[in-house]
Design a protein around this motif. Structure first.
Motif, PDB file in Angstrom:
ATOM      1  N   VAL A 174       2.901 -10.336 -27.609  1.00 39.26           N
ATOM      2  CA  VAL A 174       2.715  -9.406 -28.608  1.00 39.26           C
ATOM      3  C   VAL A 174       2.572 -10.864 -30.454  1.00 39.26           C
ATOM      4  O   VAL A 174       1.750 -11.251 -31.483  1.00 39.26           O
ATOM      5  N   VAL A 175       3.611 -11.559 -30.117  1.00 41.67           N
ATOM      6  CA  VAL A 175       3.631 -12.399 -31.582  1.00 41.67           C
ATOM      7  C   VAL A 175       2.806 -13.404 -31.365  1.00 41.67           C
ATOM      8  O   VAL A 175       2.799 -13.548 -32.975  1.00 41.67           O
ATOM      9  N   ALA A 176       2.565 -13.665 -30.214  1.00 45.43           N
ATOM     10  CA  ALA A 176       1.659 -14.983 -30.062  1.00 45.43           C
ATOM     11  C   ALA A 176       0.857 -14.443 -30.993  1.00 45.43           C
ATOM     12  O   ALA A 176      -0.423 -15.353 -30.883  1.00 45.43           O
ATOM     13  N   PHE A 177       0.258 -13.780 -31.441  1.00 40.03           N
ATOM     14  CA  PHE A 177      -1.145 -12.947 -31.601  1.00 40.03           C
ATOM     15  C   PHE A 177      -1.490 -14.619 -33.217  1.00 40.03           C
ATOM     16  O   PHE A 177      -1.910 -13.936 -33.740  1.00 40.03           O
ATOM     17  N   ARG A 178      -0.080 -14.042 -33.564  1.00 42.64           N
ATOM     18  CA  ARG A 178       0.331 -14.731 -35.382  1.00 42.64           C
ATOM     19  C   ARG A 178       1.180 -16.145 -35.127  1.00 42.64           C
ATOM     20  O   ARG A 178       1.858 -16.153 -35.026  1.00 42.64           O
ATOM     21  N   HIS A 179       0.102 -16.797 -36.511  1.00 46.34           N
ATOM     22  CA  HIS A 179       0.385 -18.099 -36.424  1.00 46.34           C
ATOM     23  C   HIS A 179       1.124 -18.108 -37.485  1.00 46.34           C
ATOM     24  O   HIS A 179       0.312 -17.570 -38.362  1.00 46.34           O
ATOM     25  N   PRO A 180       2.313 -19.715 -37.771  1.00 40.11           N
ATOM     26  CA  PRO A 180       3.063 -19.628 -38.944  1.00 40.11           C
ATOM     27  C   PRO A 180       1.591 -19.494 -39.974  1.00 40.11           C
ATOM     28  O   PRO A 180       2.142 -19.532 -41.413  1.00 40.11           O
ATOM     29  N   ALA A 181       1.352 -19.930 -39.412  1.00 40.44           N
ATOM     30  CA  ALA A 181       0.674 -20.923 -40.681  1.00 40.44           C
ATOM     31  C   ALA A 181      -1.058 -20.673 -40.914  1.00 40.44           C
ATOM     32  O   ALA A 181      -1.540 -20.057 -42.037  1.00 40.44           O
ATOM     33  N   ASP A 182      -2.078 -19.521 -40.432  1.00 37.19           N
ATOM     34  CA  ASP A 182      -2.906 -19.703 -39.991  1.00 37.19           C
ATOM     35  C   ASP A 182      -3.254 -17.475 -40.048  1.00 37.19           C
ATOM     36  O   ASP A 182      -4.265 -17.562 -39.416  1.00 37.19           O
ATOM     37  N   GLY A 183      -2.546 -17.320 -39.994  1.00 37.31           N
ATOM     38  CA  GLY A 183      -2.419 -15.739 -39.725  1.00 37.31           C
ATOM     39  C   GLY A 183      -2.732 -15.583 -37.977  1.00 37.31           C
ATOM     40  O   GLY A 183      -2.148 -16.033 -37.536  1.00 37.31           O
ATOM     41  N   PHE A 184      -3.707 -14.312 -37.911  1.00 41.04           N
ATOM     42  CA  PHE A 184      -3.957 -13.824 -36.954  1.00 41.04           C
ATOM     43  C   PHE A 184      -4.914 -15.291 -36.366  1.00 41.04           C
ATOM     44  O   PHE A 184      -5.799 -14.922 -36.812  1.00 41.04           O
ATOM     45  N   VAL A 185      -4.884 -15.754 -35.267  1.00 42.04           N
ATOM     46  CA  VAL A 185      -4.992 -16.378 -34.717  1.00 42.04           C
ATOM     47  C   VAL A 185      -5.248 -15.480 -33.260  1.00 42.04           C
ATOM     48  O   VAL A 185      -4.975 -15.218 -32.220  1.00 42.04           O
ATOM     49  N   VAL A 186      -6.415 -16.079 -31.890  1.00 42.28           N
ATOM     50  CA  VAL A 186      -7.093 -15.573 -30.641  1.00 42.28           C
ATOM     51  C   VAL A 186      -7.250 -16.887 -29.980  1.00 42.28           C
ATOM     52  O   VAL A 186      -8.104 -17.548 -30.590  1.00 42.28           O
ATOM     53  N   GLY A 187      -6.546 -17.733 -29.284  1.00 44.50           N
ATOM     54  CA  GLY A 187      -6.370 -18.835 -28.652  1.00 44.50           C
ATOM     55  C   GLY A 187      -6.445 -17.775 -26.646  1.00 44.50           C
ATOM     56  O   GLY A 187      -6.254 -17.203 -26.470  1.00 44.50           O
ATOM     57  N   VAL A 188      -7.249 -19.265 -26.715  1.00 41.44           N
ATOM     58  CA  VAL A 188      -6.821 -18.415 -24.792  1.00 41.44           C
ATOM     59  C   VAL A 188      -5.518 -18.482 -24.559  1.00 41.44           C
ATOM     60  O   VAL A 188      -5.710 -18.098 -23.527  1.00 41.44           O
ATOM     61  N   THR A 266      -1.894 -32.505 -23.509  1.00 40.41           N
ATOM     62  CA  THR A 266      -2.223 -33.209 -22.919  1.00 40.41           C
ATOM     63  C   THR A 266      -3.730 -32.249 -22.457  1.00 40.41           C
ATOM     64  O   THR A 266      -4.919 -32.892 -22.522  1.00 40.41           O
ATOM     65  N   ILE A 267      -3.393 -30.527 -22.777  1.00 42.19           N
ATOM     66  CA  ILE A 267      -4.578 -30.237 -23.453  1.00 42.19           C
ATOM     67  C   ILE A 267      -4.306 -29.405 -24.648  1.00 42.19           C
ATOM     68  O   ILE A 267      -3.435 -29.747 -25.210  1.00 42.19           O
ATOM     69  N   THR A 268      -6.041 -28.940 -25.112  1.00 42.38           N
ATOM     70  CA  THR A 268      -5.856 -28.197 -26.501  1.00 42.38           C
ATOM     71  C   THR A 268      -6.289 -26.593 -26.383  1.00 42.38           C
ATOM     72  O   THR A 268      -6.989 -26.555 -25.529  1.00 42.38           O
ATOM     73  N   ASP A 269      -5.460 -25.880 -26.941  1.00 38.49           N
ATOM     74  CA  ASP A 269      -5.555 -24.496 -27.223  1.00 38.49           C
ATOM     75  C   ASP A 269      -7.429 -24.242 -27.870  1.00 38.49           C
ATOM     76  O   ASP A 269      -6.907 -24.447 -28.761  1.00 38.49           O
ATOM     77  N   LEU A 270      -8.045 -23.949 -26.866  1.00 38.96           N
ATOM     78  CA  LEU A 270      -9.389 -23.606 -27.705  1.00 38.96           C
ATOM     79  C   LEU A 270      -9.640 -21.575 -27.907  1.00 38.96           C
ATOM     80  O   LEU A 270      -8.916 -20.926 -27.987  1.00 38.96           O
ATOM     81  N   ARG A 271      -9.444 -21.645 -29.866  1.00 37.05           N
ATOM     82  CA  ARG A 271      -8.960 -21.236 -30.384  1.00 37.05           C
ATOM     83  C   ARG A 271     -10.718 -19.762 -30.723  1.00 37.05           C
ATOM     84  O   ARG A 271     -11.896 -20.545 -30.490  1.00 37.05           O
ATOM     85  N   LEU A 272     -10.319 -18.653 -31.044  1.00 39.30           N
ATOM     86  CA  LEU A 272     -11.634 -18.016 -29.687  1.00 39.30           C
ATOM     87  C   LEU A 272     -11.596 -16.964 -31.549  1.00 39.30           C
ATOM     88  O   LEU A 272     -12.591 -16.903 -31.766  1.00 39.30           O
ATOM     89  N   ILE A 273     -10.684 -16.653 -32.501  1.00 39.23           N
ATOM     90  CA  ILE A 273     -10.543 -16.317 -33.081  1.00 39.23           C
ATOM     91  C   ILE A 273      -9.573 -16.680 -34.382  1.00 39.23           C
ATOM     92  O   ILE A 273      -7.909 -17.109 -33.788  1.00 39.23           O
ATOM     93  N   GLY A 274     -10.422 -17.328 -35.449  1.00 36.34           N
ATOM     94  CA  GLY A 274      -8.451 -17.496 -36.687  1.00 36.34           C
ATOM     95  C   GLY A 274      -9.283 -19.243 -36.599  1.00 36.34           C
ATOM     96  O   GLY A 274      -9.099 -20.312 -35.610  1.00 36.34           O
TER      97      GLY A 274
END
Length: 274
Positions: A174-188, A266-274
């Motif tokens: 649940v807390v992984a939905f919040r990025h320290p700098a970008d706020g609420f985000v959704v990634g793969v 090695t890979i980049t996490d794809l942001r879906l929201i945020g």
């Protein structure tokens, strides 16, 4: 049934009155494939999990993804990734002490004493029995009445501890939905963590101990309609407990691998929201 060894007395297929067959087994099919596959599958998880638990790096990615193999990260070594230490740091930092030493032993013991896993490694690793019509290599059998197998009866207590750990894994997701700098985000990575924790819950609540806790001691279901409904639901899930047991071994590895690859760059996490 428990049998005790007596000097000079044959047991199993070699016992008096049994058909005397010189061949070890008359089976012509590849009966050894299922136990061999089970042994290989369990070995892969144990080796991978052991290496990752003691690697002590690449466990936190994008300042919010914490791999389940390091949850909760309570070692002083977690200071390298302070965002991963959701519950403080108080375990000494040592190469032989996993960062998640507070929970990993109980998770391992929960799976080790699980009713399905017992059947799996009894039949594959311990070869008791290896398969139908295949003689056991052991001369005696005492069930789980003696040390160390008598410790299997502690499974229900590890189940209660695992419930707490499952809540911690849920909190991490649940807390992984919040990025320290970008706020609420959704990634793969969020979807990966959520899928893993949902399947872990299915494995945990489909446990035989959970089923017993819900309705094992009830004498009259009619007087406890809520618990009866929970018991019937868990009973339905319990029929697929073996499936969840294997699926979660796979999702744990895949989730950890995803976090590790993102953490390494090695890979980049794809942001879906945020």
């Amino acid at each position: 049934m428990t049998t005790a060894a007596r000097p000079g007395v044959a047991h199993g297929v070699a016992a008096p009155g049994r058909a005397q067959v010189d061949a070890r087994t008359l089976r012509t099919d590849r009966w050894w494939l299922p136990p061999a596959a089970t042994t290989i599958g369990l070995a892969i998880f144990l080796v991978y999990g052991g290496v990752r638990a003691f690697q002590q790096q690449y466990f936190f990615a994008d300042e919010r993804y914490l791999t389940p193999f390091y949850s909760p990260c309570v070692s002083l070594g977690c200071a390298a990734e302070p965002g991963a230490a959701h519950f403080g740091m108080f375990i000494p930092d040592h190469p032989l002490i996993p960062y998640a030493a507070l929970t990993l032993p109980f998770l391992l013991l929960f799976r080790l004493t699980c009713y399905y896993y017992r059947k799996a490694y009894y039949r594959s690793v311990w070869m008791a029995p290896a398969a139908c019509s295949v003689p056991e290599p052991h001369g005696t059998y005492h069930g789980e009445t003696r040390f160390p197998l008598i410790l299997q009866n502690s499974h229900r207590y590890f189940f209660y501890l695992t419930l707490v750990i499952s809540l911690i894994n849920t909190y991490d997701a649940v807390v992984a939905f919040r990025h320290p700098a970008d706020g609420f985000v959704v990634g793969v990575g969020n979807l990966v963590l959520l899928t893993n924790v949902a399947l872990l819950w299915l494995y945990t609540i489909s446990c035989h101990s959970c089923r017993h806790a819900m309705g094992g001691r009830l004498k009259h279901f009619s007087q406890h309609p809520v618990r009866y409904r929970l018991w019937t639901t868990i009973s339905a899930l319990n029929t697929r407990h073996h499936l969840f047991a294997w699926i979660t071994l796979g999702t744990l590895i895949l989730t950890d691998l995803y976090v590790m690859l993102v953490a390494r760059g090695t890979i980049t996490d794809l942001r879906l929201i945020g």
